[in-house]
Write a protein that holds these residues in place. Structure first.
Motif, mmCIF file in Angstrom:
data_model
loop_
_atom_site.group_PDB
_atom_site.id
_atom_site.type_symbol
_atom_site.label_atom_id
_atom_site.label_comp_id
_atom_site.label_asym_id
_atom_site.label_seq_id
_atom_site.Cartn_x
_atom_site.Cartn_y
_atom_site.Cartn_z
ATOM 1 N N THR A 11 31.855 35.543 38.485
ATOM 2 C CA THR A 11 31.279 34.228 38.791
ATOM 3 C C THR A 11 32.267 33.486 39.681
ATOM 4 N N LEU A 12 31.785 32.984 40.825
ATOM 5 C CA LEU A 12 32.675 32.334 41.796
ATOM 6 C C LEU A 12 32.789 30.833 41.560
ATOM 7 N N LEU A 13 31.821 30.263 40.835
ATOM 8 C CA LEU A 13 31.854 28.818 40.544
ATOM 9 C C LEU A 13 30.955 28.565 39.341
ATOM 10 N N ASP A 14 31.083 27.378 38.722
ATOM 11 C CA ASP A 14 30.170 26.983 37.657
ATOM 12 C C ASP A 14 29.078 26.136 38.288
ATOM 13 N N ARG A 15 27.864 26.663 38.330
ATOM 14 C CA ARG A 15 26.764 25.991 39.032
ATOM 15 C C ARG A 15 26.404 24.638 38.413
ATOM 16 N N GLN A 16 26.774 24.406 37.135
ATOM 17 C CA GLN A 16 26.497 23.085 36.561
ATOM 18 C C GLN A 16 27.469 22.035 37.115
ATOM 19 N N LYS A 17 28.519 22.495 37.788
ATOM 20 C CA LYS A 17 29.499 21.566 38.367
ATOM 21 C C LYS A 17 29.417 21.479 39.885
ATOM 22 N N GLY A 18 28.604 22.292 40.537
ATOM 23 C CA GLY A 18 28.511 22.200 41.995
ATOM 24 C C GLY A 18 27.717 23.333 42.606
ATOM 25 N N ASP A 19 27.547 23.264 43.917
ATOM 26 C CA ASP A 19 26.795 24.279 44.639
ATOM 27 C C ASP A 19 27.652 25.019 45.658
ATOM 28 N N GLN A 20 28.605 24.308 46.260
ATOM 29 C CA GLN A 20 29.425 24.932 47.296
ATOM 30 C C GLN A 20 30.732 25.446 46.684
ATOM 31 N N LEU A 21 31.298 26.460 47.306
ATOM 32 C CA LEU A 21 32.540 27.050 46.814
ATOM 33 C C LEU A 21 33.714 26.187 47.242
ATOM 34 N N SER A 22 34.505 25.730 46.266
ATOM 35 C CA SER A 22 35.628 24.864 46.611
ATOM 36 C C SER A 22 36.975 25.562 46.393
ATOM 37 N N SER A 23 36.959 26.728 45.736
ATOM 38 C CA SER A 23 38.230 27.443 45.529
ATOM 39 C C SER A 23 38.739 28.004 46.855
ATOM 40 N N SER A 24 40.050 28.244 46.911
ATOM 41 C CA SER A 24 40.642 28.775 48.140
ATOM 42 C C SER A 24 40.175 30.218 48.369
ATOM 43 N N HIS A 25 40.322 30.660 49.606
ATOM 44 C CA HIS A 25 39.968 32.025 49.987
ATOM 45 C C HIS A 25 40.682 33.042 49.090
ATOM 46 N N GLU A 26 41.960 32.797 48.804
ATOM 47 C CA GLU A 26 42.761 33.738 48.002
ATOM 48 C C GLU A 26 42.226 33.821 46.570
ATOM 49 N N VAL A 27 41.879 32.647 45.998
ATOM 50 C CA VAL A 27 41.367 32.625 44.630
ATOM 51 C C VAL A 27 40.016 33.353 44.567
ATOM 52 N N LEU A 28 39.147 33.051 45.529
ATOM 53 C CA LEU A 28 37.832 33.717 45.555
ATOM 54 C C LEU A 28 38.005 35.229 45.698
ATOM 55 N N HIS A 29 38.949 35.631 46.546
ATOM 56 C CA HIS A 29 39.194 37.056 46.750
ATOM 57 C C HIS A 29 39.650 37.712 45.444
ATOM 58 N N SER A 30 40.498 37.020 44.707
ATOM 59 C CA SER A 30 40.991 37.609 43.451
ATOM 60 C C SER A 30 39.854 37.719 42.431
ATOM 61 N N TYR A 31 38.925 36.731 42.428
ATOM 62 C CA TYR A 31 37.755 36.832 41.532
ATOM 63 C C TYR A 31 36.908 38.059 41.903
ATOM 64 N N GLN A 32 36.713 38.255 43.214
ATOM 65 C CA GLN A 32 35.868 39.361 43.677
ATOM 66 C C GLN A 32 36.450 40.731 43.331
ATOM 67 N N GLN A 33 37.774 40.782 43.145
ATOM 68 C CA GLN A 33 38.419 42.052 42.795
ATOM 69 C C GLN A 33 38.124 42.466 41.349
ATOM 70 N N ARG A 34 37.823 41.476 40.503
ATOM 71 C CA ARG A 34 37.744 41.764 39.064
ATOM 72 C C ARG A 34 36.700 42.813 38.686
ATOM 73 N N PRO A 35 35.457 42.742 39.210
ATOM 74 C CA PRO A 35 34.514 43.820 38.873
ATOM 75 C C PRO A 35 35.029 45.197 39.306
ATOM 76 N N GLN A 36 35.724 45.261 40.444
ATOM 77 C CA GLN A 36 36.301 46.528 40.912
ATOM 78 C C GLN A 36 37.322 47.060 39.909
ATOM 79 N N ILE A 37 38.189 46.153 39.435
ATOM 80 C CA ILE A 37 39.246 46.555 38.499
ATOM 81 C C ILE A 37 38.628 47.065 37.200
ATOM 82 N N LEU A 38 37.612 46.322 36.723
ATOM 83 C CA LEU A 38 36.955 46.685 35.465
ATOM 84 C C LEU A 38 36.266 48.052 35.589
ATOM 85 N N VAL A 39 35.534 48.226 36.664
ATOM 86 C CA VAL A 39 34.778 49.467 36.839
ATOM 87 C C VAL A 39 35.730 50.627 37.145
ATOM 88 N N GLY A 40 36.811 50.356 37.865
ATOM 89 C CA GLY A 40 37.827 51.380 38.106
ATOM 90 C C GLY A 40 38.399 51.894 36.788
#
Lengths: 318, 318
Positions: free
Chosen positions: B274-303
């Motif tokens: 999950t990149l954001l909590d939709r009850q708190k907003g619609d647009q992504l406000s986290s930095s590029h680095e933080v978003l990138h680290s979130y996106q890695q998590r499913p890869q790490i789990l499935v790996g």
């Protein structure tokens, strides 16, 4: 260029001397500090959108990023705007969701496959044109499709986009409720495109209805998907009914494209080459070269239209 | 590896010593002289699919071609199968519709955005696995999503995929008639993934329902699309109802993925950050680095899951 019925706004007509503005319909947008077009990796606080895109008059969209790059190279040559061998940078290079290229007043954007994919692109494109304060924009989808009762290679300009029950509507779910939107396209623009094909005399073009489906295999009555629970006769009966209702080709994006053009006041057309006659088969049997030449046809047709409209606009100003 | 209930076939169990085959359900396929998987640019008459893909045991799919390339590089390192700095060729290099990479028993394929786009890919993937005579294949979608009531970065493993009215179903139109398909996913696999997250102890993972929508803006109650006809309160009421029904994240592909896994006998899971909590907003406000680290998590789990399952399979054979 006169706006067709339903494509003008009284207030803006007065303000902008009959120029038709691209409209968003969202009261929340003006209250936002900035607007980040996530899937384009472009934003109002990071990019000068009026400077980058304010002169856009034509937007061409298509599924494949490669085809949209080849289109911008082709149109640059046609409009004698730049060395056709020059490199055109992808404006959305920071993301791999969509690709975008620009030359002069022409923007070329890829939209991927299917209604959800093109809808995201169109939401962000319409906001982009709004933020850039573009006026009098024409948008054309150039695509590929399966044909019905047509020689492969025939180009279809869409009159109405119809759903899998042959009705001209898009059902969209908003807050869990189904909303029905109209899928008519701009008739004047369709007729101009037909005239362009006559000017060119290179290939057959017809105006007809386009069936827009959610699925390529079972949704288009193909017999060659991973799953198929119907017979060849069921398929033929369905495609015959589609033909009898006025459907001449089948693709996967036109309904939401038409609906969003209507809502935003963009003058829109859908121009697709037919790669095969679906009543004669499901798989593509033509050679790579033949298929490639069919795919070029919407580009050639739309290139001719753009040249003609720009010449008419220049002579009306002189 | 034992097959779960509903994932075995008596005939093939007997023939293949309990190995579970990937099934197409299409009587027409066997009568075809050859089968060209158009959107992969691969075919039975042009490629030796059993030699190329016969050893595949895991397929990971995700929207972005870049992410699926980065996944194959990551998994190659995790499985010590090759120099992690080596180049992995795109097996579908002849087309720009989907990208495909392979290392050992792991195949990584992009699917674009939305149900129609992933459905085409899955039809051709299921046929590919069938033509290649693969057995015991596990397929996992690794994606990004909006979260509900979760800290951004939390990973959601889908229990059921639900539609925009919170029902676990996919409505699909075949020959103009609406067919309803079930969207349950493999519970044992979901629990294994949850256990993997506990093994790793690097980030929060939950099992919950995933809402699958046809649109990213109006379809997910966003206030920042080109069109919006509802209020902030309408949005919050809708998202609260979704949360109360068990929805923990929102994306655009899980329902048809789940339905096609069930139909084909593939053991499937959906793992999204999950990149954001939709009850708190619609647009992504986290930095590029933080978003990138979130996106890695499913890869790490499935790996981690793939490594664990391969080790278990090796030790059961020794």
């Amino acid at each position: 260029m006169a706006s067709g019925p339903g494509f003008s706004d009284e207030k803006n007509d007065t303000l902008c001397e009959s120029e038709s503005t691209v409209y968003v319909h969202n009261p929340h947008l003006d209250g936002m500090k900035d607007d980040f077009l996530y899937h384009f990796n472009l934003g109002t606080s990071t990019h000068n959108l009026p400077a980058m895109f304010g002169d856009v008059k034509f937007v061409c969209v298509g599924g494949s990023p490669w085809r949209m790059k080849s289109f911008i190279e082709y149109i640059a040559g046609e409009l004698s705007l730049e060395d056709p061998k020059a490199e055109y940078p992808n404006i959305c290079a920071g993301t791999d969701r969509y690709a975008m290229y620009k030359i002069g007043p022409v923007l070329s954007v890829s939209h991927g496959i299917g209604i959800p994919s093109i809808a995201i692109m169109l939401h962000e494109l319409i906001k982009l044109l709004y933020h850039a304060r573009c006026t009098d924009v024409t948008i054309i989808r150039i695509g590929t499709s399966g044909g019905l009762g047509l020689e492969p290679g025939t180009v279809v300009v869409t009159k109405q986009s119809v759903d899998a029950t042959f009705l001209p509507r898009l059902e969209q779910v908003i807050l869990g409720n189904t909303v029905v939107r109209s899928t008519d396209l701009h008739q004047g623009l369709a007729e101009e495109l037909l005239q362009c094909s006559k000017d060119l005399g290179q290939f057959e073009t017809v105006i007809g209805n386009t069936m827009c489906t959610m699925d390529f295999y079972e949704g288009q009555a193909r017999l060659d998907g991973a799953f198929c629970s119907y017979t060849e006769k069921d398929k033929q009966d369905y495609l015959t009914k589609a033909y009898e209702s006025g459907v001449r080709n089948i693709e996967m994006e036109s309904s939401v494209f038409a609906a969003m053009c209507q809502l935003s006041g963009l003058k829109g057309a859908v121009v697709c080459a037919t790669l095969l006659d679906r009543q004669k088969g499901d798989q593509l049997s033509s050679s790579h070269e033949v298929l490639h030449s069919y795919q070029q046809r919407p580009q050639i047709l739309v290139g001719h239209l753009i040249k003609k409209m720009l010449q008419a606009s220049a002579s009306s100003k002189s």
